[in-house]
Write an enzyme that holds these catalytic residues in place. Structure first.
Site, short mmCIF file in Angstrom:
data_model
loop_
_atom_site.label_atom_id
_atom_site.label_comp_id
_atom_site.label_asym_id
_atom_site.label_seq_id
_atom_site.Cartn_x
_atom_site.Cartn_y
_atom_site.Cartn_z
N ALA A 513 -53.42 89.12 9.84
CA ALA A 513 -52.96 89.49 11.18
C ALA A 513 -53.28 88.40 12.20
O ALA A 513 -52.42 88.00 13.00
CB ALA A 513 -53.59 90.81 11.60
N LEU A 615 -54.81 95.00 17.70
CA LEU A 615 -53.38 94.71 17.85
C LEU A 615 -52.55 95.99 17.84
O LEU A 615 -51.51 96.07 18.51
CB LEU A 615 -52.91 93.77 16.75
CG LEU A 615 -53.64 92.41 16.72
CD1 LEU A 615 -53.26 91.63 15.47
CD2 LEU A 615 -53.33 91.61 17.97
N GLY A 687 -60.08 89.72 11.69
CA GLY A 687 -59.59 90.57 10.61
C GLY A 687 -60.28 91.91 10.57
O GLY A 687 -61.45 92.04 10.94
N GLY A 689 -59.04 94.32 7.82
CA GLY A 689 -58.60 94.99 6.60
C GLY A 689 -59.71 95.32 5.62
O GLY A 689 -59.57 96.23 4.82
N GLU A 690 -60.79 94.58 5.66
CA GLU A 690 -61.85 94.79 4.68
C GLU A 690 -63.16 95.27 5.29
O GLU A 690 -64.02 95.81 4.60
CB GLU A 690 -62.10 93.47 3.92
CG GLU A 690 -60.88 93.03 3.11
CD GLU A 690 -60.94 91.57 2.69
OE1 GLU A 690 -61.24 90.72 3.55
OE2 GLU A 690 -60.71 91.29 1.50
#
Lengths: 730, 204
Positions: A513, A615, A687, A689-690
Site C-alpha cells: 500500500a 488509507l 504497512g 497487513g501483517e
C-alpha cells in the site's frame, strides 16, 4: 510523461491532507466487492479458454534421491490422456519472495516428500486426476535424509548482534528470565489453491496465475523457462489470498507453461489442497531462547534472543525470527543470533509476517514472565523499556507509536492495572484470565511504478501490475486517485495485475500500500500540474472536487477531448538507511480455560495499531481483524505435524491443519491510531497487513497463565499442553 | 447433500457405477466425445464412463453428458462455466463450494453431479446479480465481510441458508452455524455483522 521520486527526505508537506473531498482514509467499500459477492470475479483458473487441457501434478513418494524412470506408457492409453510432461524445465520448489530468478530445477532430483516430479495432461480434470494416480515412477532412494531439525547440523545466519556481556548482565541482574519457547510450522493456506492457465501462441506466452508479485514472478518464470520476459504476459486480477505462499512463482505455473509450450495447447494446472500444503511453502518451526535481565525497576540491562529455524539445503531464506527483537526494547548487553538447520522437509519460506509472527509471541511471553518477577504491571514493563533509538544500530525511529498503542489499548480494553496473579477468577469449570502483548512489524517500501490517466470523459484510470490479494489495493488506489484528481470514487477505474502495465512493488512484506500508493500519488501530482497549466493556476492553488476545477468548469470541459497521463515512479531513498521504521501496536485478550480439559476459548480481544496514515478505515480494520485471527490460530490450533520417519507432512489438509473458524473468533475490537509518518513513504503511510499478528498469540498465552497458572512454552497451546502445564490446585 | 435412500437408488438406476451412454452435449464434441465402456481393463483400471444428465441450475434445465466421476462442483465450474462456486479443498473441509440444493445448503464438491439430477440447484450466480443484489450480497459489501473474495460465494450461500434455517438468532448462533465456511482472510466478525444486517432485509 514520467515522474521519478526517490525518497531521500521526509515527505513533510503532503498535499493529500489539503484535498477537498476527504475520501482518503474513509471507510469506502471495496470497488471489487460487487464482482466478488456475485461470483463473477475471475480467479486464475476461471478464465474460459477453448480447448484448454487439464494438468495434474504428480508428487514424489520419497524424501531424497532421484527419479530414475517415469513410465509414461503406464497412463498414455488411459482415456483422454494427452501427455506426461517430464521436462527439465519443471520446477521442484516455489521461488522465494523477491527471488527474481528460477527456483530449484529440475524436478527429477528429489529433496522432500511431496515434491512435484511430473504433470499428467488430459482433456478433462477427472481424466488427468485418474491418470496422475496411476503414473508409474521409479526412484533411486538416498536414505541419509535428515528430517528432524533437532538432529541436523545448523549454520549461523548472518553475524547476529553482540553488545556488551549478556551472561554477566544475567548474573548481576536483580530480575531475570531465561526460557526456551518453541513454535510449530505453519501453512499460509490461502482459500484459493495455487492455479495457472498458460497459452502459448508459438512466440508469446499468456499466463493467468495466482501470484502476489508479478514484477518478480515474470523474471522467475522467464528464467525457469529460458524465455525472454518480453515474451511473457502474466495476469492476476483476482488472487484468492496469498499470505506469502504466492510471493514466488510456484510449481503449477511453470508446469502449465511447460505443458502449453510442449503441446501447443492451452493448459490449466491447479494444485490440490494437499499439494498446496506439501509443495509450496511452510513457515519453519522455531526453538527460541529468551534471556531478559532487568534492574529492580524492571529496566532491561540485558536482552538475549537466540533462535533455531530450518530449511532445505540450498535455500537462502531463514525465518527472520529476531527482526523486531533487534529494536523493540532497550538493554545495553545484547545477544541476538539466528541459526538454520538443514533438513529435508518442504521449502521453508514466507508465511504472513515472516519473523515477527513467531518471534514476537516468544518475546512477549518472556516479557510477561519478567513482569511477574519484577512485580509490576506488564503494560508498565513495556512502557519502561521503549528505547529512544535503535539499541544496536543507534538509529532514530521514523515514528514510534508503541506507548500510545499500549496506553490507549489498555484503556479501551478495560485493562486492570497493577501486578498480576494467576487463578483469581473462575466461572464453573472455566478459569478466566487476561493477558497483553506488544505488536511490532518492520516497515519497508519498495520501488513501484503506476500510470494514471485523467480521461477526457472525466474519469480516471490507474494501471499497474500490482496485485490485490484481498488487501484492499483496488480500494485505496481508487481513493488516492479520486482524492488527488477531484473525482468521486465511481469515476476512478483501477486496473491491476497485468504485466503489460507499469511494474508495481508486488503484495508482500506489508509494503504494497505505501509503495504503490506513493507511485500513484506522484503520478497524480504530475497530472495535477498539467491540469493546473490548462486552468491557468499554480498547482498549489488548484482545487479539484466532484469533477470540477476551482468549483467552476468541469474537468471534461477543461480537457477538451484530450487525456492527460503520467507514469509515477517511486523509489525508496536514503532515509530507508538512516532510520528504523516499524509499525507498532498492542494486543489485549481475555480467555477462559477449562480446568478439566485444558481447552482454551478466547472471550474477547482488542488490538490497537499505529502505522502512520490510515488509507481506508474499513479495509485497514479488516487487515487487522485478519491478523488478530491468525494470532488466535497460532496461539491455539495451528501447527504442521511431520512424520519423524520420512518428514512427510501428516496434516496436509484443512480438516487436520486447524485454521480458526468463525466460532473461534469472538468479539474483536480494533483501534486504528491514525497518524502521519513522513519518513515512511510519500503518502506518510506504513504497512498494516501483517502487524495484526505480530505478538497477538502471546496475549493469549499470557491470558492462559493469568487464568489458570499454566505457563505453556510451546505454541500452539492445545488442550494437552495446557493440562500438562496446569498447577495441581487448578 | 443428504443422501436419502431414494436418491441413491435413483442414481444407481441411472447406472452411475456401471456406466452411462454418450449423447447430446452442450460442450464441443472434441472435449466430451467418449464412447462408454462397462468392463474393466485387464490391469484393473476402470475405464472412463459417461452419462447424460439434465441439471436444474438457477432455474434453467441444462442438458449435459458428464463423466460419472464428476462432482457437481466440477460440472458447475468446468462444464457450465459457473465459476462462482469455488474449489478450496475438494474434500468438504472448507465450504467454498456451498450451493443450495432444493433450498438447503450443500457442499457441491461432495455431491456427484449425477446425484443432483432432479433437484433444484442454486449457485451464487442465481442468487443475485450486480444490478439486483440479494440482501446478503449487499450486506457483505457494506460490512467488508470478505477480503480476497474466494470463500465469499460459499459464505453467502451458507449465510442465506443459515437465516432460512432459523440459525441466526444470536451472534453466537451465527458463529456456530457459519463455522463450516473457512475464511483465511478472517473476515468472521464482519460476516456475523453482514448476516445480522441481511436478516432484517430478508425477513423484513
Amino acid at each position: 510523461m514520467n515522474i521519478h521520486v526517490k525518497q531521500d527526505e521526509a515527505a513533510k508537506e503532503c498535499r493529500l491532507d489539503d484535498m477537498k473531498q476527504g475520501i482518503l482514509g474513509r471507510d469506502v467499500s471495496r470497488p471489487d466487492g460487487l464482482p466478488k459477492v456475485t461470483g463473477t470475479a475471475p480467479y486464475a483458473a476461471e478464465y474460459k479458454i477453448d480447448g484448454c487441457l487439464e494438468g495434474v501434478i504428480v508428487t514424489s513418494t520419497i524424501v531424497k534421491g532421484e527419479v530414475t524412470n517415469i513410465d509414461a506408457s503406464s497412463v498414455l492409453d488411459m482415456p483422454g490422456v494427452e501427455a506426461v510432461i517430464d521436462d527439465p524445465r519443471l520446477t521442484a520448489r516455489a521461488a522465494q519472495g523477491t527471488a527474481g530468478e528460477a527456483p530449484a530445477q529440475p524436478a527429477r532430483k528429489v529433496g522432500y516428500f511431496g515434491q512435484p516430479v511430473a504433470v499428467v495432461v488430459a482433456r478433462t480434470f477427472e481424466e488427468a486426476r485418474d491418470a496422475a494416480k496411476h503414473l508409474k515412477i521409479e526412484y533411486r532412494v538416498e536414505d541419509d535424509a535428515i528430517v528432524d531439525p533437532e538432529e541436523a547440523d545448523a549454520e549461523a545466519q548472518g553475524d547476529g548482534t553482540k553488545m556488551g556481556d549478556l551472561a554477566e548482565a544475567m548474573n548481576s541482574a536483580r530480575h531475570s528470565v531465561d526460557v526456551v519457547i518453541t513454535t510449530e510450522g505453519h501453512n499460509s493456506a490461502p482459500m484459493e489453491p495455487h492455479a495457472a492457465i498458460a497459452e502459448w501462441d508459438g512466440d508469446k506466452l499468456t499466463v493467468h496465475a495466482s501470484l502476489q508479485m508479478l514484477n518478480y514472478n515474470i523474471s522467475e518464470l522467464a528464467d525457469s523457462l529460458d524465455l525472454d520476459e518480453e515474451k511473457i504476459r502474466l495476469i492476476a486480477r483476482y488472487v484468492g489470498g496469498g499470505f506469502g505462499s504466492k510471493l514466488g512463482v510456484s510449481e503449477e505455473t511453470v508446469a502449465a507453461c511447460v505443458a502449453a509450450m510442449e503441446l501447443q495447447r492451452p493448459v490449466r494446472v491447479v494444485m490440490s489442497r494437499q499439494q498446496v500444503f506439501q509443495c509450496v511453502m511452510r513457515r519453519s518451526e522455531t526453538r527460541q531462547r529468551l534471556r531478559l535481565a532487568a534492574d529492580e525497576d524492571g529496566k532491561l540491562i540485558g536482552f538475549g534472543h537466540e533462535a533455531r529455524v530450518s530449511n532445505l539445503p540450498g535455500e537462502e531464506f531463514a525465518e527472520p525470527v529476531l527482526q523486531s527483537s533487534e529494536f523493540l526494547y532497550r538493554g545495553e548487553n545484547r545477544l541476538l543470533e539466528l541459526e538454520v538447520a538443514r533438513i529435508h522437509r518442504m521449502t521453508a519460506g514466507s508465511v504472513r509476517a515472516p519473523g515477527e509472527a513467531v518471534g514476537m509471541p516468544a518475546l512477549e511471553a518472556a516479557m510477561d514472565m519478567l513482569a511477574e518477577k519484577v512485580g509490576i504491571d506488564p503494560v508498565e514493563l513495556r512502557l519502561r523499556n521503549i528505547p529512544e533509538r535503535h539499541p544496536a544500530k543507534d538509529l532514530p525511529f521514523t515514528d514510534h507509536s508503541l506507548a500510545e498503542c499500549l496506553t490507549k489499548g489498555a484503556e479501551a480494553f478495560g485493562w486492570d492495572k497493577g501486578p498480576r496473579k494467576p487463578m483469581q477468577k473462575r466461572e464453573g469449570e472455566w478459569w478466566i484470565g487476561t493477558g497483553m502483548a506488544s505488536a511490532a512489524r518492520v516497515h519497508n517500501v519498495s520501488e513501484a511504478k503506476a500510470r494514471v490517466t485523467l480521461k477526457a470523459d472525466g474519469t480516471a484510470l490507474v494501471e499497474t501490475d500490482m496485485t490485490d490479494i484481498g488487501t484492499g489495493t483496488y480500494a485505496i488506489l481508487t481513493q488516492l486517485a479520486g482524492e488527488m484528481l477531484g473525482l468521486p470514487v465511481d469515476k476512478v477505474l483501477v486496473d491491476l495485475g497485468d504485466t503489460n502495465h507499469p511494474r508495481g512493488p508486488g503484495s508482500g512484506g506489508s509494503w504494497g500500500a505505501a509503495s504503490i500508493g506513493s507511485a500513484v500519488f506522484v503520478a497524480c501530482e504530475a497530472v495535477r500540474k498539467q491540469v493546473a497549466e490548462k486552468a491557468g493556476v499554480s498547482e498549489n492553488e488548484l482545487s479539484l472536487s466532484d469533477g470540477r476545477v476551482m468549483n467552476g468548469a468541469t474537468l471534461t470541459d477543461l480537457l477538451d477531448g484530450a487525456d492527460i497521463s503520467a507514469e509515477g515512479h517511486y523509489e525508496p531513498g536514503a532515509i530507508s538507511e538512516d532510520y528504523t521504521a516499524s509499525g507498532f501496536g498492542a494486543f489485549f485478550a481475555e480467555v477462559r480455560v477449562n480446568r478439566y480439559t485444558g481447552e482454551t476459548r478466547v472471550n474477547r480481544m482488542l488490538g490497537s495499531f499505529g502505522f502512520g496514515r490510515v488509507l481506508n478505515a474499513k479495509t485497514a480494520r479488516s487487515q487487522c481483524l485478519g491478523g488478530v485471527t491468525w494470532s488466535i490460530g497460532l496461539a491455539l490450533t495451528e501447527g504442521l505435524k511431520f512424520d519423524p520417519r520420512d518428514g512427510h507432512l501428516a496434516n496436509c489438509d484443512l480438516a487436520e491443519y486447524h485454521v480458526p473458524v468463525n466460532r473461534d473468533v469472538p468479539e474483536v475490537e480494533i483501534l486504528l491510531l491514525d497518524g502521519r509518518d513522513p519518513l515512511a513513504s510519500a503518502i506518510q503511510a506504513k504497512g498494516v497487513g501483517e502487524l495484526g499478528m505480530c505478538g497477538g498469540a502471546a496475549a493469549i498465552a499470557n491470558a492462559i497463565y493469568n487464568a489458570c497458572g499454566a505457563r505453556v512454552l510451546d505454541y500452539p497451546m492445545t488442550p494437552d499442553r495446557v493440562i500438562a502445564a496446569m498447577p495441581e490446585n487448578a | 447433500m443428504s443422501e436419502t435412500p431414494d436418491r441413491m437408488d435413483f442414481v444407481s438406476r441411472r447406472g452411475l457405477m456401471k456406466g452411462g451412454v454418450a449423447g447430446a452435449a452442450i460442450l464441443p464434441a472434441s472435449a466430451r466425445a467418449q464412447t462408454a465402456s462397462s468392463s474393466e481393463d485387464a490391469d484393473g483400471t476402470v475405464p472412463l464412463q459417461r452419462m447424460n444428465v439434465t441439471l436444474d441450475v438457477n432455474g434453467q434445465a441444462r442438458q449435459l453428458t458428464i463423466d460419472t466421476r464428476s462432482t457437481l462442483l466440477d460440472v458447475l465450474r468446468h462444464d457450465l462455466d459457473l465459476t462462482g462456486s469455488k474449489k478450496g479443498c475438494d474434500h468438504g473441509q472448507c465450504g467454498a463450494c456451498t450451493v443450495h440444493i432444493d433450498g438447503e445448503r450443500r457442499l457441491s464438491c461432495l455431491t456427484l453431479a449425477a446425484q443432483a439430477e432432479g433437484h433444484e440447484i442454486v449457485t451464487i450466480e442465481g442468487l443475485g446479480s450486480e444490478n439486483a443484489l440479494h440482501p446478503m450480497q449487499q450486506a457483505f459489501v457494506d460490512n467488508d465481510a470478505f477480503q480476497c473474495g474466494y470463500c465469499t460465494p460459499g459464505q453467502i450461500m451458507s449465510a442465506v441458508a443459515c437465516i432460512r434455517e432459523g440459525h441466526a438468532g444470536s451472534d453466537a448462533e451465527i458463529r456456530e452455524y457459519m463455522s463450516g465456511n473457512l475464511c483465511r482472510c478472517a473476515a468472521y466478525p464482519n460476516i456475523v455483522a453482514a448476516v445480522k444486517q441481511a436478516k432484517s432485509g430478508m425477513e423484513g
